[in-house]
Enzyme design. Structure first.
Site, PDB file in Angstrom:
ATOM      1  N   CYS A 279       0.787  -1.282  -0.068  1.00  0.00           N
ATOM      2  CA  CYS A 279      -0.080   0.215   0.047  1.00  0.00           C
ATOM      3  C   CYS A 279       0.852   1.267  -0.034  1.00  0.00           C
ATOM      4  CB  CYS A 279      -0.744   0.058   1.256  1.00  0.00           C
ATOM      5  SG  CYS A 279      -0.190  -0.271   2.793  1.00  0.00           S
ATOM      6  N   HIS A 306      -2.200   1.565   7.233  1.00  0.00           N
ATOM      7  CA  HIS A 306      -2.544   1.753   5.823  1.00  0.00           C
ATOM      8  C   HIS A 306      -2.230   3.215   5.194  1.00  0.00           C
ATOM      9  CE1 HIS A 306      -4.233   0.276   2.289  1.00  0.00           C
ATOM     10  NE2 HIS A 306      -5.347   0.950   2.261  1.00  0.00           N
ATOM     11  N   ASP A 323      -8.650   4.916  -3.004  1.00  0.00           N
ATOM     12  CA  ASP A 323      -7.851   3.805  -2.692  1.00  0.00           C
ATOM     13  C   ASP A 323      -7.378   3.093  -3.615  1.00  0.00           C
ATOM     14  OD1 ASP A 323      -6.350   1.308  -1.669  1.00  0.00           O
ATOM     15  OD2 ASP A 323      -7.497   1.625   0.421  1.00  0.00           O
TER      16      ASP A 323
END
Length: 635
Positions: A279, A306, A323
């Site tokens: 990520c 995250h 995202d």
């Protein structure tokens, strides 16, 4: 960095008189020690656990910044601030003199004499509360360090040369075409909230997820290409460090017993060519791509491990959650409600500002607040706002007014607690074991399957006959995976872009492009063990029924992968294997009103099992053939 005058002004403006005076006393004492004893090592080191630092500097906005501007630096262990031996004392003197001038303005003539000597013996000394203060101070210093790291990080995205490299990498023409088609389709349905730029963002997000970037659990072996597993870390090379990879993972081959290196790059320029990671790498590179296309973008740091991106929508006058790992836009409750995260702090930073955006991502404000133990809330509010004001202070007045207006709107948004009644999925990226270990599978199963394919409450797309199809009594739809377009045949062909646009329901499916092999197909998402996709036709609101079905659905299977199909006509369901649908077949539908076609992709071997079941595989240069075709004869 702020000037000495600016930081002193901040200390005056952002604090109460009492806090300003207390902080100034401590700062002047530290400055005088250095100036009066420049060669004494003991005066060049400040213990963070020092009660004066804990009780007076930490409580005052800008006080710690004064120390940093003087020249103090944080040690690696986070327990001290040190003044380098070769550092000039110029800024130390400037800060001290500025503070004494401001203190003099507040005092009587008698007190001013004391101030000029850098002494404030007449002030009451409150004994500090030492219980847990040292730990809290260290925690807040670490928090501040991460905020500053974030502010430094986003400056990388502003390099014009790197932005130009990103623009040369992005297929802007095709993304704009896709955005225009989807924008026109939305307009035809009366959707007026989004503009063309919003649809360009969605196209960029989809391209980044399914075509450009790759998720890495472990890398294939450099020597034999076999599966590997984590084997700790190795020393970074000079080239690794050049691209910000201070951490390098070792992935050991199960066959060769050789380590494959995985540098964790933090430089977005490097990520444009490496195109892989987790990520952190995804958010770095995607945020750069957003900035390269002129979007206002933030890098969002979640303290529960995250990161993602926020993009400002001009048409909607708000920040949109994006995202890239999940190809999800504007679903801010995804992490709390979908993944099951227990959020604490979520901070967004950009070239212009910093903001605590935790409340956008939580519908459980009280629970979230109860978990925020790393720093005091007043300290966090003051620190964030001070950083925000410092960032915008150099901008033109019109831009400052714009950002102030946005800030008010954003803070108003945070006051309104969101509802979490939407069924959001768990995390899809990463291996099942990895996601399960992190507790991010969510409350829904990672591969949710439809138990009742005739569920009329589904929110997916349903084919219903158009006026022309009612007259012709034929519904004919075909799909080309290379162009990623459906063609709906009638008196005039209708082009519909995007494989998911006409799908009734899908889980763990994405469109995969192989640039090297020049092939394209629909596949399971990486790491998933099972996937499902379905299309639905419904004549319920007409006086027609379905008579015949002509169907072709080509697929490719490797190793022990399996693709199975289910055709549900009304209440009657027929199961078929993937190989049964390679060529056109005709089925009698016996006058039903609804039809659902379901494909299930599963099994396979090794880490690439997800790639061993492929729907509609064809050459990326094949613009004419249609590996998926449905023709319904009505009566």
């Amino acid at each position: 960095m702020e000037s000495c005058d600016d930081i002193v002004a901040t200390l005056v403006k952002e604090n109460s008189k009492e806090n300003f005076v207390s902080a100034s006393d401590v700062l002047i004492k530290f400055a005088n020690n250095l100036l009066n004893h420049p060669n004494e090592p003991k005066y060049k080191k400040i213990r963070i656990g020092n009660p004066a630092v804990q009780s007076k500097l930490l409580n005052s906005v800008g006080a710690m910044e004064c120390l940093f501007i003087m020249g103090f630096e944080e040690t690696e262990d986070g327990e001290h601030l040190t003044f380098p031996h070769d550092k000039s004392l110029q800024f130390v003197k400037s800060i001290r003199d500025g503070l004494m001038q401001e203190l003099a303005k507040l005092q009587t003539p008698q007190q001013q004499g004391q101030v000029q000597q850098g002494v404030r013996r007449d002030l009451p000394q409150n004994p500090p509360n030492r219980q847990g203060v040292s730990q809290l101070m260290a925690s807040e210093m670490q928090f501040l360090g991460r905020l500053r790291d974030g502010m430094r990080r986003v400056q990388q995205y502003e390099n014009p040369n790197i932005q130009e490299k990103a623009r040369l990498t992005i297929p802007l023409d095709s993304l704009q075409q896709e955005a225009e088609e989807n924008f026109k389709a939305a307009q035809s349905k009366g959707n007026s909230k989004q503009d063309l730029r919003d649809f360009l963002l969605l196209a960029l997000l989809k391209w980044f997820k399914y075509t450009f970037f790759k998720w890495v659990d472990t890398l294939p072996c450099d020597q034999c290409g076999g599966a590997t597993q984590h084997n700790g870390g190795v020393q970074p090379s000079n080239d690794d460090l050049r691209w910000g990879a201070s951490r390098v993972e070792a992935h050991i081959c199960r066959v060769c017993n050789i380590n494959t290196r995985f540098p964790r790059y933090t430089n977005p320029e490097k990520l444009l060519t490496s195109r892989k990671g987790r990520c952190g790498e995804w958010a770095d590179c995607f945020t750069l791509c957003c900035r390269a296309l002129g979007f206002e973008a933030r890098y969002v740091m979640d303290w529960t491990d995250h990161v993602w991106t926020e993009v400002y929508s001009i048409s909607q006058s708000r920040w949109l959650h994006c995202d890239p790992c999940e190809n999800v836009c504007d679903k801010p409750l995804l992490y709390e409600s979908g993944w099951g995260k227990k959020l604490t702090y979520v901070i967004a930073v950009s070239k212009d500002e910093a903001q605590d955006v935790t409340w956008r991502y939580s519908a459980k404000h009280k629970e979230t607040l109860s978990r925020r133990k790393l720093c005091r809330e007043p300290w966090l509010r003051q620190t964030i706002h001070s950083m925000w004001k410092n960032q915008i202070s150099t901008l033109p007045q019109d831009r400052q007014k714009e950002l102030w207006a946005r800030l008010l709107c954003e803070l108003t948004e945070f006051i309104c607690i969101k509802t979490d009644d939407e069924n959001l999925p768990g995390r899809s990226t990463g291996s099942l074991a990895w996601r399960q270990a992190r507790g991010e599978l969510g409350t829904l199963a990672s591969a949710r399957f439809v138990s009742d394919t005739n569920n009329s409450n589904s929110a997916g797309f349903v084919f219903t006959p158009s006026a022309k199809e009612l007259v012709s009594k034929v519904m004919h739809v075909k799909y080309n995976c290379s162009t990623d377009k459906y063609i709906r045949k009638s008196s005039e062909d209708e082009n519909i872009r995007g494989w998911e646009t006409c799908v009734f329901e899908q889980n763990n499916i994405f469109r995969k492009e192989e640039p090297d092999w020049k092939m394209v197909y629909l596949a399971r998402t990486e790491g998933s063990t099972k996937a499902q996709i379905s299309w639905k036709f419904d004549l319920t609101n007409t006086n027609l029924k379905m008579n015949k079905l002509e169907l072709k659905a080509q697929s490719s299977i490797f190793e022990n992968g399996k693709i199975s199909w289910r055709i549900c006509a009304g209440d009657n369901c027929t199961s078929l294997t993937g190989s049964s649908l390679q060529d056109s077949m005709m089925l009698d539908l016996k006058g039903c009103k609804t039809l659902v076609l379901v494909a299930v992709l599963e099994r396979g071997s090794g880490d690439n099992a997800w790639q061993q079941t492929q729907l509609f595989r064809q050459s990326s240069q094949d613009l004419e053939s249609y590996p998926f075709e449905i023709k319904l004869i009505l009566s």
